[in-house]
Design a protein around this motif. Sequence first.
Motif, PDB file in Angstrom:
ATOM      1  N   ALA A  29       5.230  -4.421  -7.778  1.00 22.55           N
ATOM      2  CA  ALA A  29       4.387  -5.438  -7.150  1.00 22.55           C
ATOM      3  C   ALA A  29       4.006  -6.510  -8.160  1.00 22.55           C
ATOM      4  CB  ALA A  29       3.139  -4.792  -6.557  1.00 22.55           C
ATOM      5  N   ALA A  30       3.619  -6.089  -9.359  1.00 22.80           N
ATOM      6  CA  ALA A  30       3.249  -7.057 -10.391  1.00 22.80           C
ATOM      7  C   ALA A  30       4.421  -7.975 -10.725  1.00 22.80           C
ATOM      8  CB  ALA A  30       2.775  -6.322 -11.642  1.00 22.80           C
ATOM      9  N   LYS A  31       5.614  -7.402 -10.831  1.00 24.15           N
ATOM     10  CA  LYS A  31       6.803  -8.197 -11.162  1.00 24.15           C
ATOM     11  C   LYS A  31       7.084  -9.251 -10.095  1.00 24.15           C
ATOM     12  CE  LYS A  31      11.793  -7.697 -12.104  1.00 24.15           C
ATOM     13  NZ  LYS A  31      11.776  -8.428 -13.391  1.00 24.15           N
ATOM     14  N   LEU A  32       6.794  -8.909  -8.836  1.00 24.66           N
ATOM     15  CA  LEU A  32       7.114  -9.803  -7.728  1.00 24.66           C
ATOM     16  C   LEU A  32       5.924 -10.668  -7.313  1.00 24.66           C
ATOM     17  CD1 LEU A  32       9.231  -7.302  -5.604  1.00 24.66           C
ATOM     18  CD2 LEU A  32      10.071  -9.140  -7.094  1.00 24.66           C
ATOM     19  N   GLY A  33       4.840 -10.630  -8.078  1.00 24.21           N
ATOM     20  CA  GLY A  33       3.683 -11.459  -7.777  1.00 24.21           C
ATOM     21  C   GLY A  33       2.861 -10.978  -6.603  1.00 24.21           C
ATOM     22  N   MET A  34       2.905  -9.675  -6.347  1.00 28.00           N
ATOM     23  CA  MET A  34       2.166  -9.076  -5.240  1.00 28.00           C
ATOM     24  C   MET A  34       1.024  -8.225  -5.774  1.00 28.00           C
ATOM     25  SD  MET A  34       5.558  -7.847  -3.128  1.00 28.00           S
ATOM     26  CE  MET A  34       4.781  -7.520  -1.552  1.00 28.00           C
ATOM     27  N   GLN A  35       0.096  -7.894  -4.912  1.00 23.75           N
ATOM     28  CA  GLN A  35      -0.971  -6.960  -5.257  1.00 23.75           C
ATOM     29  C   GLN A  35      -0.607  -5.575  -4.733  1.00 23.75           C
ATOM     30  OE1 GLN A  35      -3.986  -9.767  -3.467  1.00 23.75           O
ATOM     31  NE2 GLN A  35      -5.141  -9.209  -5.292  1.00 23.75           N
ATOM     32  N   SER A  36      -1.252  -4.549  -5.292  1.00 25.07           N
ATOM     33  CA  SER A  36      -0.943  -3.180  -4.872  1.00 25.07           C
ATOM     34  C   SER A  36      -2.220  -2.384  -4.638  1.00 25.07           C
ATOM     35  CB  SER A  36      -0.084  -2.469  -5.919  1.00 25.07           C
ATOM     36  OG  SER A  36      -0.715  -2.453  -7.184  1.00 25.07           O
ATOM     37  N   VAL A  37      -2.150  -1.520  -3.629  1.00 23.06           N
ATOM     38  CA  VAL A  37      -3.225  -0.579  -3.318  1.00 23.06           C
ATOM     39  C   VAL A  37      -2.614   0.815  -3.382  1.00 23.06           C
ATOM     40  CG1 VAL A  37      -4.904   0.196  -1.607  1.00 23.06           C
ATOM     41  CG2 VAL A  37      -4.388  -2.252  -1.825  1.00 23.06           C
ATOM     42  N   LEU A  38      -3.142   1.647  -4.265  1.00 23.32           N
ATOM     43  CA  LEU A  38      -2.594   2.980  -4.489  1.00 23.32           C
ATOM     44  C   LEU A  38      -3.583   4.031  -4.013  1.00 23.32           C
ATOM     45  CD1 LEU A  38      -1.357   2.468  -8.178  1.00 23.32           C
ATOM     46  CD2 LEU A  38      -0.269   1.710  -6.044  1.00 23.32           C
ATOM     47  N   GLN A  39      -3.141   4.868  -3.111  1.00 16.05           N
ATOM     48  CA  GLN A  39      -3.973   5.969  -2.623  1.00 16.05           C
ATOM     49  C   GLN A  39      -3.536   7.256  -3.300  1.00 16.05           C
ATOM     50  OE1 GLN A  39      -5.499   6.796   1.652  1.00 16.05           O
ATOM     51  NE2 GLN A  39      -3.479   7.714   1.565  1.00 16.05           N
ATOM     52  N   SER A  41       1.304  10.537  -9.431  1.00 17.68           N
ATOM     53  CA  SER A  41       2.532  10.106  -8.770  1.00 17.68           C
ATOM     54  C   SER A  41       3.274   9.043  -9.567  1.00 17.68           C
ATOM     55  CB  SER A  41       2.197   9.550  -7.384  1.00 17.68           C
ATOM     56  OG  SER A  41       3.296   8.867  -6.832  1.00 17.68           O
ATOM     57  N   ASN A  42       4.556   9.282  -9.775  1.00 17.27           N
ATOM     58  CA  ASN A  42       5.414   8.270 -10.379  1.00 17.27           C
ATOM     59  C   ASN A  42       5.692   7.124  -9.408  1.00 17.27           C
ATOM     60  OD1 ASN A  42       5.917   9.890 -12.790  1.00 17.27           O
ATOM     61  ND2 ASN A  42       7.072  11.206 -11.402  1.00 17.27           N
ATOM     62  N   PHE A  43       5.717   7.456  -8.125  1.00 15.51           N
ATOM     63  CA  PHE A  43       6.018   6.451  -7.108  1.00 15.51           C
ATOM     64  C   PHE A  43       4.943   5.365  -7.072  1.00 15.51           C
ATOM     65  CE2 PHE A  43       8.132   6.354  -2.607  1.00 15.51           C
ATOM     66  CZ  PHE A  43       8.623   5.085  -2.878  1.00 15.51           C
ATOM     67  N   VAL A  44       3.673   5.772  -7.057  1.00 17.82           N
ATOM     68  CA  VAL A  44       2.620   4.762  -6.957  1.00 17.82           C
ATOM     69  C   VAL A  44       2.550   3.914  -8.225  1.00 17.82           C
ATOM     70  CG1 VAL A  44       1.309   6.149  -5.298  1.00 17.82           C
ATOM     71  CG2 VAL A  44       0.719   6.283  -7.702  1.00 17.82           C
ATOM     72  N   ARG A  45       2.772   4.527  -9.390  1.00 18.88           N
ATOM     73  CA  ARG A  45       2.809   3.743 -10.640  1.00 18.88           C
ATOM     74  C   ARG A  45       3.962   2.750 -10.630  1.00 18.88           C
ATOM     75  NH1 ARG A  45       7.205   4.729 -13.865  1.00 18.88           N
ATOM     76  NH2 ARG A  45       6.728   6.946 -13.818  1.00 18.88           N
ATOM     77  N   SER A  46       5.132   3.201 -10.196  1.00 13.76           N
ATOM     78  CA  SER A  46       6.288   2.309 -10.124  1.00 13.76           C
ATOM     79  C   SER A  46       6.059   1.200  -9.102  1.00 13.76           C
ATOM     80  CB  SER A  46       7.540   3.104  -9.751  1.00 13.76           C
ATOM     81  OG  SER A  46       7.865   4.040 -10.750  1.00 13.76           O
ATOM     82  N   ALA A  47       5.407   1.534  -7.985  1.00 13.32           N
ATOM     83  CA  ALA A  47       5.124   0.522  -6.970  1.00 13.32           C
ATOM     84  C   ALA A  47       4.193  -0.549  -7.518  1.00 13.32           C
ATOM     85  CB  ALA A  47       4.518   1.174  -5.735  1.00 13.32           C
ATOM     86  N   ALA A  48       3.204  -0.147  -8.297  1.00 12.16           N
ATOM     87  CA  ALA A  48       2.292  -1.123  -8.895  1.00 12.16           C
ATOM     88  C   ALA A  48       3.034  -2.032  -9.861  1.00 12.16           C
ATOM     89  CB  ALA A  48       1.153  -0.395  -9.604  1.00 12.16           C
ATOM     90  N   LEU A  80       0.858  -1.182   0.000  1.00  9.62           N
ATOM     91  CA  LEU A  80       0.000   0.000   0.000  1.00  9.62           C
ATOM     92  C   LEU A  80       0.893   1.231   0.000  1.00  9.62           C
ATOM     93  CD1 LEU A  80      -1.291  -2.239   2.223  1.00  9.62           C
ATOM     94  CD2 LEU A  80      -3.218  -0.653   1.994  1.00  9.62           C
ATOM     95  N   ILE A  81       0.546   2.224  -0.817  1.00  6.71           N
ATOM     96  CA  ILE A  81       1.377   3.415  -0.962  1.00  6.71           C
ATOM     97  C   ILE A  81       0.493   4.603  -1.305  1.00  6.71           C
ATOM     98  CG2 ILE A  81       1.847   2.947  -3.408  1.00  6.71           C
ATOM     99  CD1 ILE A  81       4.683   4.084  -2.951  1.00  6.71           C
ATOM    100  N   THR A  82       0.917   5.795  -0.925  1.00  7.08           N
ATOM    101  CA  THR A  82       0.140   7.006  -1.178  1.00  7.08           C
ATOM    102  C   THR A  82       0.972   8.012  -1.969  1.00  7.08           C
ATOM    103  OG1 THR A  82      -1.274   8.665  -0.086  1.00  7.08           O
ATOM    104  CG2 THR A  82       0.835   8.175   0.970  1.00  7.08           C
ATOM    105  N   GLY A  83       0.312   8.840  -2.767  1.00  4.81           N
ATOM    106  CA  GLY A  83       1.003   9.856  -3.554  1.00  4.81           C
ATOM    107  C   GLY A  83       0.009  10.721  -4.304  1.00  4.81           C
ATOM    108  N   ALA A  84       0.524  11.706  -5.028  1.00  5.21           N
ATOM    109  CA  ALA A  84      -0.331  12.576  -5.834  1.00  5.21           C
ATOM    110  C   ALA A  84      -1.015  11.775  -6.937  1.00  5.21           C
ATOM    111  CB  ALA A  84       0.498  13.705  -6.437  1.00  5.21           C
TER     112      ALA A  84
END
Length: 338
Positions: free
Chosen positions: A89-99, A79-86, A72-76
Motif C-alpha cells: 500500500a505504501a509503495k502504491l500511495g495507498m493507506q492500509s488498515v490491518l486487523q 501475520s506476514n500478509f498484513v505486513r506485506s499489504a502495508a 483493509l486486511i485481516t490476519g494473525a
Amino acid sequence: MARKDNLDRFPRAQLMSGPTPLERLDRLSAELGIDLWLKRDDLTGLGFGGNKTRQLEFYLGDALKQGADTILITGAVQSNFVRSAAAAAAKLGMQSVLQLEERVPDMGEAYYSSGNVLLAKILGAEHMSYPEGEDETGADAALHARAEELKTQGRTPYVIHLGLNHPPLGALGYVVAGQELCLQMPDFDAVIVPSGSGATHGGLLTGVALAESDSSVFGVCVRRDRDKQRARMTTVLQKLAELLGIDAEPLLNRINVLDEALPPGYGKLSEMTRAALEKMARTEGIFLDPVYSAKTFAGLLHLVNTGEIQPGQKVVMLHTGGLPALFGYQNELASDLP
C-alpha cells in the motif's frame, strides 16, 4: 487439462522485479540423500519479502482498477500478509488498515510488539484487533464495518477477504509462480509448500498442472489438520478453476496434504519444528520462520524419513519468507539456545 495461455485479463500491480532464485542446497542434499532445491520467495523484495507479495499483485491490481485509496486486511498478530499489504500500500500511495486476530494464545510481550507488528507501525498502517482466531466470516465482517466508516470520510476502501466465499485472486500469484518454477526446472519430482489459507498451495498446484508437469505437490498443514485442510483445498481449487475457466477435477485429484508437523497448532513451536529451523540455519545458513517455512521443512524431512520422498529424487521446497516473525518469537526460540 487445457493449458492457460496467460493471466492478462486480471489487473495486476507491479510489486516484484522478476522471478525469484532457485538455489541448490548442497550440504542438505548430501545429508538427506536427495537433490534438494529452495525456491527463494523469501527474496521477493518488497517490505522484507515473502510469498504474499505475489498474491498482493493481483489483489492490489483489482483495488487500483476500482479506484481504491485504502486497503483493509485481516490476519494473525504476526501475520506476514498484513505486513506485506502495508508495504505494498505504501509503495502504491495507498493507506492500509490491518486487523490483527488472536490466533495464538499464551504469547509473550515480544509477540505483540516486535517483528511484523513493529514493521507495520513503521509503515504507518492503522491497526485494529479482532478477538477470535477461527472466525473468518466475522473477521471479514469487521473489516467491512470499518470500510463503511471510511466511506463516510470520503475514502475508497478495498477489502482483502480471508473467508472462502470470495474469489481467490491472490492464488493467481502462485499460478504464475508454478509456471515460473517449471520454466526454471522442468524435471523436478516434487515441490513442498506450506498449506494454510490455501492460496499459495492451490495456486502453485494449479500453475504446475497448467505447465503440464506431473510433479507431486505436497502441502504441509500449518493451521488445520489433514482432513480439514483437504476440504479447504477442494474449495480453493474449485473457486480458482472457476476464476480461470478451467476444469477443477484434475486439480482435485492432485491434492496431497500432511499434518505431522502441525502440532501443537498454528503459530506454536514443537521440537520437530524447532529442529527443522535449526537444521536449515546450521547446515545452509538460511533462516526459516517458525509459523510456515520451518513447519514446511519439518514436513519435508518427514517425507524423506518415511520414504515418500525417495533417495536421489529432485525436490523443491518453497521458502515463503516471514522472517520478521523470528523476532516476535524470540522468547520461544531462545529458551533452548546456549
